[in-house]
Design an enzyme around this catalytic site. Structure first.
Site, PDB file in Angstrom:
ATOM      1  N   ASP A 440       0.858  -1.199   0.000  1.00 32.09           N
ATOM      2  CA  ASP A 440       0.000   0.000   0.000  1.00 32.09           C
ATOM      3  C   ASP A 440       0.892   1.246   0.000  1.00 32.09           C
ATOM      4  OD1 ASP A 440      -2.364   1.441   0.153  1.00 32.09           O
ATOM      5  OD2 ASP A 440      -2.604   1.170   2.310  1.00 32.09           O
ATOM      6  N   ASP A 516      -8.688   3.971  -1.964  1.00 28.70           N
ATOM      7  CA  ASP A 516      -9.480   4.440  -0.825  1.00 28.70           C
ATOM      8  C   ASP A 516     -10.756   5.121  -1.302  1.00 28.70           C
ATOM      9  OD1 ASP A 516      -7.462   3.355   0.593  1.00 28.70           O
ATOM     10  OD2 ASP A 516      -6.549   5.263   1.180  1.00 28.70           O
TER      11      ASP A 516
END
Ligand SMILES: *[C@@H]1O[C@H](CO)[C@@H](O)[C@H](O)[C@H]1NC(C)=O
Ligand SMILES: *[C@@H]1O[C@H](CO)[C@@H](O)[C@H](O)[C@H]1NC(C)=O
Ligand SMILES: *[C@@H]1O[C@H](CO)[C@@H](O)[C@H](O)[C@H]1NC(C)=O
Ligand SMILES: *[C@@H]1O[C@H](CO)[C@@H](O)[C@H](O)[C@H]1NC(C)=O
Length: 840
Positions: A440, A516
């Site tokens: 990430d 996200d």
């Protein structure tokens, strides 16, 4: 809820993202309408059977550049323009090995040169410099049609080139944007060009040309009669204009640095163009079976007890689950490759428990490393100069999760090798053999700085400025993670990696998700378009956070998201730390039933997903497909992205509109095409719009007439327990009464399939007989039990009373009430090589 909406707006306001006008290189080239004056200098022209070398001369700047043109057997032309005195940064890593060049037929005339390969032809005009590409004698692409070709000297390294797709009506590609499958016209149209600049952009705005987490610079110009594409292999920030006109699509690519390295995908079909792209950047390797199951994540499960509790509750409530994920909080103070032993006192015990329930564990590993003496990983990286550097030679340091951090420079082969070694079985302490990895924050994301990423002038290996490699940074991390996992498991298990940042070629190493996102209907809907675009840009293994990462999800939206997410290739629920806990067992019985049904549909179809991923590796077709990919001549399909196909056989149109009591579905194909509802006796014909009533239980999914689908319908807590479960074979005939399909089986985890240890079956139904046989006779997976429990035939079954098997055994058939299908039940037939069944 109100407060959250305000928070959402505030989040949006915090970030400002550059547009073309904010970036001087783009503003100058795009907005100031610079016209180039490059022409080919014939005195330096040379060629052999495989490539053409020439010099492009810029008379304004009195500078010369090298031009080379070659082609591959797949009929892809490659055009490279570089500065011989200061070679520009190029990105060979994106390509799946060295290209095999095709022999060219070259014809030289006084003002032009023609290169022919197969049915493709490139005509290079010398002055002004221009290349016209033909396929089957039709013009499919003109390069530098508008004279926008830009390549300058050392202090101004931006590059640009324009492309015209004559006859194209539609443009697809260039992920990642929160945009429809069919790209908007940016110019004219008053829109900013599509930006590709990997960015940590939470709760991103929908329907804009702003950059998201990944960049795959491949663009297709498409019409109902043909498709062509351009792959712009450049890892610097890039802006792309798409200009849709009545009879053509034009495009301009402008990059902040790097070389001009263009691949022309000559098509002529959408399928062939997409496969040409895969022939360059490689297919995704077949994932392990578990990776196609249902994943549960949260930022974060904070303790061992909490993680184990989640698993127990999934089992108590009968929700199938294959993987549990741990976000950053499993670490000690966000130091990767460590554990917080206060929170996870017995990580091995936890993994043994997870393993004992048939599940895997995914751990997050980010690219930023806490600046802290005594943290061995950090010290080793620092002492060996493995971090990205400031221009003065010191380590680049900035804020991220751990506080002050430095970033691994994965473009340095030694740094990448050291990082890979950290995944070794004896390096990563207290991590067992059920662990896989999540990369990430690898755009890379940096806190408290402009555009939340590294400055462009920090330096990578070989003094390459970050400017030139920005979009490939995350890609280089996943490459190194992949080799780390390969070595960790001694090449016996296929690695599983999920990455947020991505680039051309990422599919060879990692799955992606849409980052996200936000718990809104718009974000649910856009996830379909994003994953479809990724699929045609080579990255099939894509999904979105089920429920939306940020924001509180409403009950209705959450149910719809579980239902829709089950039909995208990567299926993971995930949520942000400030949101309420939302594991499916926390909801009412009624909602739990819907979640469970949605997840079970996923598990019924795992054999299909697995077969399609195998076929993707073997043939290059995307796993999920836009309607226009499968039905290219149907003009109604061009802009559709609220429904899609899984392979060629399953049409999905999830309910993604709040309060919907009906959905408008388009059934593609011509009027001979048949579509069978997965839920009931309804069938529909192609080339029709149909409004179908829906309830909260409805997930509109249809099987295509002419297909055979093998499902596993035994309910299990994880796919690990489904290995030897029997199949139910569904036959859906087409208008001629025939059907076919495939089924792929292997050990579900190793690379032995590459040594012919697999079974690949073809299933055929014709003239009232079902024939199952091995397509690859040389391949054999002897442990592969393929047991059939039930056969369901949707056909003209009139008069059929029994099924006669090739060993002469006879089984009775039963009919559905409405007689739409017949069924042979209670079978226990093991198929190894061949099976013939006659319905009579
Ligand atoms: C470790 O976990 C404990 C318990 O959850 C928590 O209180 C503590 O802050 C964590 N420590 C670090 C350094 O992350
Ligand atoms: C592994 O975890 C145990 C606690 O379960 C701890 O005592 C031990 O130090 C850890 N091993 C390493 C190498 O960190
Ligand atoms: C997981 O289970 C398998 C089979 O039951 C076993 O071989 C393996 O050692 C287990 N691994 C862990 C980490 O418990
Ligand atoms: C079934 O398929 C196999 C392989 O194509 C073929 O050899 C066999 O004859 C077929 N059987 C029937 C009854 O069509």
């Amino acid at each position: 809820m109100k407060q959250l909406i305000i928070l959402f707006i505030v989040i949006h306001a915090v970030y400002t993202w550059n547009t073309c006008s904010d970036e001087s290189f783009c503003d100058r080239i795009r907005n100031q309408g610079i016209v180039s004056s490059l022409s080919l200098d014939t005195s330096f022209l040379s060629y052999n059977n495989y490539d053409v070398q020439a010099v492009l001369y810029n008379s304004d700047a009195d500078k010369s550049f090298t031009l080379s043109i070659s082609a591959t057997d797949a009929e892809i032309f490659r055009i490279r323009i570089d500065d011989p005195l200061n070679p520009r940064h190029s990105v060979p890593e994106a390509l799946d090995g060295e290209l095999e060049l095709a022999a060219l037929t070259i014809t030289e005339e006084v003002d032009r040169l023609s290169l022919a390969v197969g049915e493709s032809l490139a005509v290079v005009e010398f002055s002004p410099f221009k290349i016209t590409v033909y396929k089957n004698n039709e013009i499919i692409l003109i390069i530098n049609d508008r004279n926008k070709l830009t390549i300058n000297s050392e202090d101004d390294v931006a590059v640009a080139l324009d492309f015209t797709f004559p006859g194209a009506t539609t443009a697809y590609g260039i992920p990642e944007h929160a945009e429809g499958l069919s790209l908007q016209s940016t110019e004219p149209g008053g829109l900013d060009p599509y930006r590709m600049f990997n960015a940590d952009y939470p709760a991103y705005a929908i329907g804009t040309q702003e950059a998201l987490y990944g960049a795959v610079p491949v663009l297709y110009g498409h019409s109902t009669t043909r498709t062509a594409g351009v792959f712009w292999l450049n890892s610097a920030q890039t802006f792309v204009d798409v200009t849709k006109q009545a009879d053509q699509v034009q495009s301009l690519f402008v990059s902040e640095g790097g070389v001009i390295d263009v691949f022309v995908l000559t098509g002529p079909t959408f399928e062939s163009a997409a496969k040409q792209y895969i022939s360059l950047t490689g297919p995704a390797p077949l994932p392990q079976y578990f990776a196609l199951g249902h994943h549960q994540s949260r930022w974060s499960y904070l303790t061992q007890d909490e993680a184990e509790e989640v698993i127990r509750e999934f089992d108590n409530h009968d929700f199938p689950l294959d993987v549990i994920w741990l976000d950053i909080d499993y670490t000690d103070a966000f130091k990767y490759f460590t554990w917080n032993y206060t929170a996870f006192p017995d990580p091995v015990g936890m993994q043994e428990y997870i393993n004992s329930t048939g599940r895997k564990l995914v751990l997050i590993i980010d690219p930023h490393y806490k600046v802290e003496d005594g943290y061995t990983v950090y010290e080793t990286l620092r002492d060996n100069n493995y971090f990205v550097k400031n221009p003065d030679g010191s380590d680049y340091q900035a804020e991220c999760w751990p506080g002050l951090s430095s970033w691994i420079d994965y473009t340095n082969p030694e740094a990448a090798a050291y990082y890979s070694s950290l995944f070794g079985m004896d390096s990563f302490a207290n991590v067992t053999d059920i662990v896989y990895i999540w990369n990430d924050m690898n755009e890379p994301a940096v806190f408290d700085v402009d555009e939340k990423t590294m400055p462009k002038d920090v330096l990578h290996y070989g003094n390459v400025p970050h400017r030139d490699v920005h979009n490939m940074y995350g890609f280089t991390q996943t490459m190194a993670t992949y080799s780390g996992l390969l070595a960790r498991y001694d090449n016996t298990k296929r690695p599983f990696i999920l990455t947020r940042a991505h680039f051309a070629g990422t599919q060879r190493y990692s799955a992606v998700w849409t980052g996200d996102n936000y718990a809104s209907w718009e974000h649910l809907r856009i996830s379909f378009a994003i994953c479809l675009t990724q699929a045609i840009a080579g990255i099939s293994f894509c999904g979105a956070d089920v429920g939306g990462f940020t924001g509180e999800v409403t009950d209705e939206l959450f149910q719809r998201w579980y239902q829709a997410g089950a039909w995208l290739p990567f299926y993971r629920a995930h949520s942000e730390e400030t949101t309420e806990r939302r594991e499916p067992y926390l909801y009412s019985e009624e909602m739990q039933t819907r979640f469970r049904n949605a997840i079970r549909q996923r598990y019924y179809h795992l054999p299909l997903w697995y077969t399609l991923f195998y076929e993707h590796e073997r043939y290059g077709d995307p796993v999920i497909r836009p309607l226009s990919y499968v039905f290219p001549s149907d003009p109604n399909t061009l802009d559709i992205d609220n429904e899609w196909l899984i392979g060629n056989a399953v049409l999905v149109h999830p309910v993604a509109i709040e309060g919907a009591s009906e959905v408008d579905i388009y059934f593609p194909g011509d009027s001979n095409e048949l579509w069978y509802s997965i839920d009931n006796d309804e069938r529909y014909t192609g080339n029709e719009y149909v409004t179908i009533p829906v309830t909260m239980d409805s997930v509109p999914v249809f099987y295509r007439g002419g297909s055979i689908i093998a499902r596993k319908e035994t309910h299990r807590s994880s796919s690990a327990y489904m290995r030897s479960d029997p199949y139910t074979i569904y036959v859906f005939v087409d208008a001629t009464g025939e059907a076919s399909g495939t089924l792929y089986i292997d050990d579900y985890e190793s690379f032995e399939y590459r040594n012919n240890v697999y079974n690949y079956y073809g299933l055929k139904y014709a003239d009232g007989a079902l024939n199952i046989s091995k397509l690859d006779v040389a391949a054999d997976y002897s442990e592969g039990s393929f047991t059939i429990a039930e056969i369901v035939v949707y056909a003209q079954n009139e008069g059929v009373s029994r099924a006669v098997f090739d060993d002469s055994s006879i089984y009775p058939v039963s009919y559905s009430v409405s007689k739409t299908y017949l069924k042979v039940s209670d079978l226990n037939v093991a198929v190894r090589d061949l099976l013939d069944i006659t319905f009579e």
